[in-house]
Scaffold this motif. Structure first.
Motif, PDB file in Angstrom:
ATOM      1  N   PRO A 151       0.829  -1.208   0.000  1.00  0.00           N
ATOM      2  CA  PRO A 151       0.000   0.000   0.000  1.00  0.00           C
ATOM      3  C   PRO A 151       0.862   1.257   0.000  1.00  0.00           C
ATOM      4  CG  PRO A 151       0.062  -0.945   2.190  1.00  0.00           C
ATOM      5  CD  PRO A 151       0.784  -1.911   1.288  1.00  0.00           C
ATOM      6  N   ILE A 152       0.418   2.262  -0.720  1.00  0.00           N
ATOM      7  CA  ILE A 152       1.065   3.576  -0.704  1.00  0.00           C
ATOM      8  C   ILE A 152       0.179   4.496   0.113  1.00  0.00           C
ATOM      9  CG2 ILE A 152       1.884   5.520  -2.091  1.00  0.00           C
ATOM     10  CD1 ILE A 152       2.189   3.581  -4.430  1.00  0.00           C
ATOM     11  N   SER A 153       0.633   4.881   1.272  1.00  0.00           N
ATOM     12  CA  SER A 153      -0.188   5.672   2.183  1.00  0.00           C
ATOM     13  C   SER A 153       0.099   7.153   2.012  1.00  0.00           C
ATOM     14  CB  SER A 153       0.083   5.253   3.634  1.00  0.00           C
ATOM     15  OG  SER A 153      -0.653   6.067   4.520  1.00  0.00           O
ATOM     16  N   ILE A 154      -0.956   7.936   1.901  1.00  0.00           N
ATOM     17  CA  ILE A 154      -0.776   9.391   1.834  1.00  0.00           C
ATOM     18  C   ILE A 154      -1.305  10.088   3.075  1.00  0.00           C
ATOM     19  CG2 ILE A 154      -0.885   9.406  -0.675  1.00  0.00           C
ATOM     20  CD1 ILE A 154      -3.719  10.704  -0.266  1.00  0.00           C
ATOM     21  N   GLY A 155      -1.884   9.331   3.980  1.00  0.00           N
ATOM     22  CA  GLY A 155      -2.403   9.977   5.171  1.00  0.00           C
ATOM     23  C   GLY A 155      -3.304   9.081   5.982  1.00  0.00           C
ATOM     24  N   VAL A 156      -4.081   9.693   6.874  1.00  0.00           N
ATOM     25  CA  VAL A 156      -4.989   8.957   7.744  1.00  0.00           C
ATOM     26  C   VAL A 156      -6.364   9.606   7.711  1.00  0.00           C
ATOM     27  CG1 VAL A 156      -3.161   8.158   9.287  1.00  0.00           C
ATOM     28  CG2 VAL A 156      -4.360  10.296   9.797  1.00  0.00           C
ATOM     29  N   ARG A 157      -7.361   8.805   8.041  1.00  0.00           N
ATOM     30  CA  ARG A 157      -8.734   9.268   8.180  1.00  0.00           C
ATOM     31  C   ARG A 157      -9.062   9.249   9.667  1.00  0.00           C
ATOM     32  NH1 ARG A 157     -12.424   8.617   4.146  1.00  0.00           N
ATOM     33  NH2 ARG A 157     -11.132   6.930   3.298  1.00  0.00           N
ATOM     34  N   SER A 158      -9.479  10.373  10.202  1.00  0.00           N
ATOM     35  CA  SER A 158      -9.721  10.489  11.633  1.00  0.00           C
ATOM     36  C   SER A 158     -11.119  11.036  11.882  1.00  0.00           C
ATOM     37  CB  SER A 158      -8.675  11.402  12.272  1.00  0.00           C
ATOM     38  OG  SER A 158      -8.828  11.465  13.674  1.00  0.00           O
ATOM     39  N   THR A 159     -11.679  10.712  13.025  1.00  0.00           N
ATOM     40  CA  THR A 159     -13.005  11.205  13.400  1.00  0.00           C
ATOM     41  C   THR A 159     -12.930  11.864  14.764  1.00  0.00           C
ATOM     42  OG1 THR A 159     -14.081   9.412  12.173  1.00  0.00           O
ATOM     43  CG2 THR A 159     -15.406  10.575  13.807  1.00  0.00           C
ATOM     44  N   LEU A 160     -13.507  13.052  14.869  1.00  0.00           N
ATOM     45  CA  LEU A 160     -13.588  13.709  16.167  1.00  0.00           C
ATOM     46  C   LEU A 160     -15.014  14.163  16.404  1.00  0.00           C
ATOM     47  CD1 LEU A 160     -12.249  17.368  16.108  1.00  0.00           C
ATOM     48  CD2 LEU A 160     -12.445  16.033  14.016  1.00  0.00           C
ATOM     49  N   HIS A 161     -15.383  14.227  17.655  1.00  0.00           N
ATOM     50  CA  HIS A 161     -16.728  14.682  18.003  1.00  0.00           C
ATOM     51  C   HIS A 161     -16.721  16.190  18.205  1.00  0.00           C
ATOM     52  CE1 HIS A 161     -20.807  14.568  19.494  1.00  0.00           C
ATOM     53  NE2 HIS A 161     -20.427  15.354  20.489  1.00  0.00           N
ATOM     54  N   SER A 162     -17.647  16.868  17.563  1.00  0.00           N
ATOM     55  CA  SER A 162     -17.777  18.316  17.693  1.00  0.00           C
ATOM     56  C   SER A 162     -18.898  18.642  18.661  1.00  0.00           C
ATOM     57  CB  SER A 162     -18.063  18.955  16.331  1.00  0.00           C
ATOM     58  OG  SER A 162     -18.445  20.312  16.503  1.00  0.00           O
ATOM     59  N   ALA A 163     -18.546  19.296  19.756  1.00  0.00           N
ATOM     60  CA  ALA A 163     -19.569  19.758  20.692  1.00  0.00           C
ATOM     61  C   ALA A 163     -20.353  20.917  20.083  1.00  0.00           C
ATOM     62  CB  ALA A 163     -18.916  20.186  22.001  1.00  0.00           C
ATOM     63  N   VAL A 164     -19.672  21.720  19.252  1.00  0.00           N
ATOM     64  CA  VAL A 164     -20.324  22.874  18.634  1.00  0.00           C
ATOM     65  C   VAL A 164     -21.408  22.427  17.663  1.00  0.00           C
ATOM     66  CG1 VAL A 164     -19.978  24.857  17.103  1.00  0.00           C
ATOM     67  CG2 VAL A 164     -18.336  24.382  18.916  1.00  0.00           C
ATOM     68  N   LEU A 165     -21.100  21.442  16.834  1.00  0.00           N
ATOM     69  CA  LEU A 165     -22.043  20.956  15.831  1.00  0.00           C
ATOM     70  C   LEU A 165     -22.939  19.842  16.357  1.00  0.00           C
ATOM     71  CD1 LEU A 165     -19.666  20.855  12.711  1.00  0.00           C
ATOM     72  CD2 LEU A 165     -21.270  22.665  13.354  1.00  0.00           C
ATOM     73  N   GLY A 166     -22.550  19.261  17.482  1.00  0.00           N
ATOM     74  CA  GLY A 166     -23.331  18.184  18.054  1.00  0.00           C
ATOM     75  C   GLY A 166     -23.302  16.910  17.235  1.00  0.00           C
ATOM     76  N   GLU A 167     -22.135  16.602  16.629  1.00  0.00           N
ATOM     77  CA  GLU A 167     -22.038  15.423  15.766  1.00  0.00           C
ATOM     78  C   GLU A 167     -20.581  15.036  15.595  1.00  0.00           C
ATOM     79  OE1 GLU A 167     -23.929  17.070  12.346  1.00  0.00           O
ATOM     80  OE2 GLU A 167     -22.089  17.959  11.547  1.00  0.00           O
ATOM     81  N   ASP A 168     -20.350  13.824  15.137  1.00  0.00           N
ATOM     82  CA  ASP A 168     -19.009  13.375  14.783  1.00  0.00           C
ATOM     83  C   ASP A 168     -18.667  13.909  13.400  1.00  0.00           C
ATOM     84  OD1 ASP A 168     -18.848  12.039  17.151  1.00  0.00           O
ATOM     85  OD2 ASP A 168     -19.117  10.039  16.302  1.00  0.00           O
ATOM     86  N   ARG A 169     -17.400  14.335  13.221  1.00  0.00           N
ATOM     87  CA  ARG A 169     -16.942  14.808  11.915  1.00  0.00           C
ATOM     88  C   ARG A 169     -15.681  14.068  11.514  1.00  0.00           C
ATOM     89  NH1 ARG A 169     -20.118  19.127   9.704  1.00  0.00           N
ATOM     90  NH2 ARG A 169     -18.697  18.771   7.950  1.00  0.00           N
ATOM     91  N   GLU A 170     -15.653  13.663  10.265  1.00  0.00           N
ATOM     92  CA  GLU A 170     -14.498  12.962   9.714  1.00  0.00           C
ATOM     93  C   GLU A 170     -13.537  13.966   9.095  1.00  0.00           C
ATOM     94  OE1 GLU A 170     -14.713   9.022   7.351  1.00  0.00           O
ATOM     95  OE2 GLU A 170     -14.604  10.616   5.830  1.00  0.00           O
TER      96      GLU A 170
END
Length: 393
Positions: A28-47
Motif C-alpha cells: 500500500p502507498i499511504s498518503i495519510g490517515v482518516r480520523s473522526t472527532l466529536h464536535s460539541a459545537v455541531l453536536g455530531e461526529d466529523r471525519e
C-alpha cells in the motif's frame, strides 16, 4: 468532550502478471490517515483526512496547514499539489487537512440569508458561523495537538465552500491567513458579500491576508457576482490585502478546482522559489530572500533543503569546493537537525582536504541519523568509515 478514531488512507498499487496475480508483492502507498472527532459545537461526529509531508518524520520543522473543504473530493489533488510545489522548492512543506462535507454541506457553508429563493432552495442554510467555530476552536486545536504546525493556515473552498471562504475573510479574518475562493457562490443573499466588503473597507479595515478568487466559463450567476466583487476589491481593498483574481477560460464550474488549487498556492507563495537562471545564490542572498518571506508570512521561512543540497553538489562537481562548503555550511545552520546536511558538508570538507572537519561532521550525521532512525544511516556510517581511513593515511 472529544473522541477520536484513526484509520489509514491508502492508495493500493496492484501488479498483475499474465500468468496470475502477484498480490503477495503488493504494497500500500499511504498518503495519510482518516480520523473522526466529536464536535460539541455541531453536536455530531466529523471525519477529517490528514496528510503530512513525506519527510515529516525526518524533520523537526513546523508546517503551515491547509484546510480543504469538500475534502472527500479535493483532498487527493490538494495533497498532490502541495507535495509537488514543496518538492521543487516553490512552497514550504504543508500539512493538508481534508474536511468532508456530506449531507451538512448546505448548512455549514452558507451564511444566513433573507433572500426568498435561497431560503426555498436551501432550507437548512445559515450555519456558517457554527461551522467556522468548529474549524477554528475544535478542529484546529485537535490538529495542533497531534502535529508540528505553524500558526499559518490556508482555507480552500469551492462553490458554496468558496462563499464560506470569502465570508470568513470578511467576518472573522483571523480565522485563517490565506483564502482560496474557487468559483465562489457570491450570488448568495443578493450578492451581500460584496456589499459587506465595501462597507468594511470603507470603514478602513486593514486585512493583512491573502485572497485568491476565480471563476471559469460558468452560467450559474457566479461570473457576474465574482466580477462585481473583484471590481469592488479594485476600488476599496486595503493595500495590506494581497489578492489575485484569475479567470479560467478552459474550465467549467466543476473542473475549476483542478487548476485553481495549484494556481492559488503558486500565487500565495510567489517569491518562494530560488530562480534557476541567475546562478547559485550566496548565503547572504538566501538570508535576504527568506527574511523578506518571513516578514510577509509571519513564520520562519526556509528554502528547500533538497534544492540547496543539489546546488551544493553542483558546485562540488564543478570543483568549486570553497563555494560548495560555504553553501553546505549555510544548509547546516538553516537545518541543524538534518543528518544529511552534515553528511553533505563532510563531503565538501573532504574534497577540500579538511579531513578533521569531515570526520567531525560525519560523526554528527551518524549521531542524528541514529536518533531519528534515518533510513540513510548505513550510508552515513559508510562515509564516516571511509573518511576516517583516509585521514589515518
Amino acid at each position: 468532550m472529544r473522541r477520536t478514531t484513526v484509520r489509514a488512507v491508502t492508495v493500493l498499487v496492484s501488479v498483475v502478471a499474465c500468468a496470475g496475480s502477484l498480490a503477495a508483492q503488493d504494497e500500500p502507498i499511504s498518503i495519510g490517515v482518516r480520523s473522526t472527532l466529536h464536535s460539541a459545537v455541531l453536536g455530531e461526529d466529523r471525519e477529517v483526512l490528514i496528510s503530512i509531508p513525506p519527510n515529516y518524520a525526518r524533520s523537526r520543522a513546523r508546517c503551515p496547514v491547509m484546510y480543504v473543504l469538500d475534502g472527500s473530493t479535493y483532498f487527493l489533488q490538494a495533497v498532490a499539489d502541495a507535495r509537488f510545489l514543496a518538492s521543487v522548492g516553490m512552497a514550504p512543506d504543508m500539512i493538508v487537512i481534508g474536511v468532508p462535507s456530506g449531507a451538512s454541506r448546505n448548512r455549514d457553508y452558507t451564511p444566513p440569508t433573507t433572500t426568498e429563493s435561497d431560503l426555498k432552495d436551501f432550507p437548512t442554510a445559515g450555519g456558517a458561523d457554527r461551522f467556522r467555530t468548529f474549524l477554528v476552536s475544535e478542529l484546529r486545536p485537535f490538529i495542533d495537538a497531534k502535529y508540528r504546525t505553524e500558526t499559518y493556515s490556508i482555507l480552500v473552498g469551492w462553490s458554496l465552500g468558496g462563499l464560506f471562504a470569502v465570508d470568513s475573510l470578511l467576518r472573522q479574518p483571523d480565522s485563517f491567513d490565506a483564502y482560496l475562493a474557487i468559483s465562489p457562490s457570491l450570488w448568495w443573499n443578493g450578492e451581500a458579500e460584496a456589499a459587506t466588503a465595501d462597507r468594511i473597507f470603507t470603514r478602513g479595515a486593514k486585512l493583512k491576508k491573502f485572497l485568491y478568487i476565480t471563476h471559469g466559463r460558468e452560467y450559474n450567476g457566479i461570473p457576474k457576482s465574482v466580477q462585481w466583487f473583484t471590481r469592488m476589491l479594485g476600488r476599496q481593498a486595503p493595500t495590506s490585502l494581497r489578492w489575485t483574481f484569475a479567470y479560467l477560460p478552459t474550465d467549467t464550474h466543476s473542473s475549476s478546482p483542478r487548476r485553481a488549487i495549484y494556481d492559488g498556492l503558486e500565487n500565495l507563495f510567489d517569491g518562494w522559489a530560488i530562480p534557476e537562471d541567475s546562478g547559485i545564490p550566496a548565503p547572504a542572498e538566501l538570508d535576504a530572500r527568506y527574511g523578506t518571506l518571513t516578514e510577509r508570512f509571519g513564520f520562519h521561512c526556509r528554502p528547500s533543503e533538497e534544492r540547496l543540497n543539489g546546488m551544493g553538489y553542483s558546485l562540488l562537481n564543478r570543483k568549486m569546493t570553497a563555494e560548495a562548503a560555504g553553501l553546505f555550511e549555510y544548509i547546516v545552520r538553516t537545518f541543524p537537525d538534518s543528518p544529511n546536511a552534515y553528511d553533505s558538508l563532510a563531503e565538501a570538507y573532504e574534497a577540500a582536504g579538511r579531513l578533521d572537519l569531515a570526520v567531525e561532521n560525519c560523526r554528527t550525521a551518524c549521531r542524528l541519523g541514529e536518533e531519528q532512525r534515518d533510513v540513510r544511516l548505513a550510508t552515513f556510517r559508510k562515509h564516516l568509515e571511509g573518511v576516517t581511513k583516509k585521514r589515518s593515511g
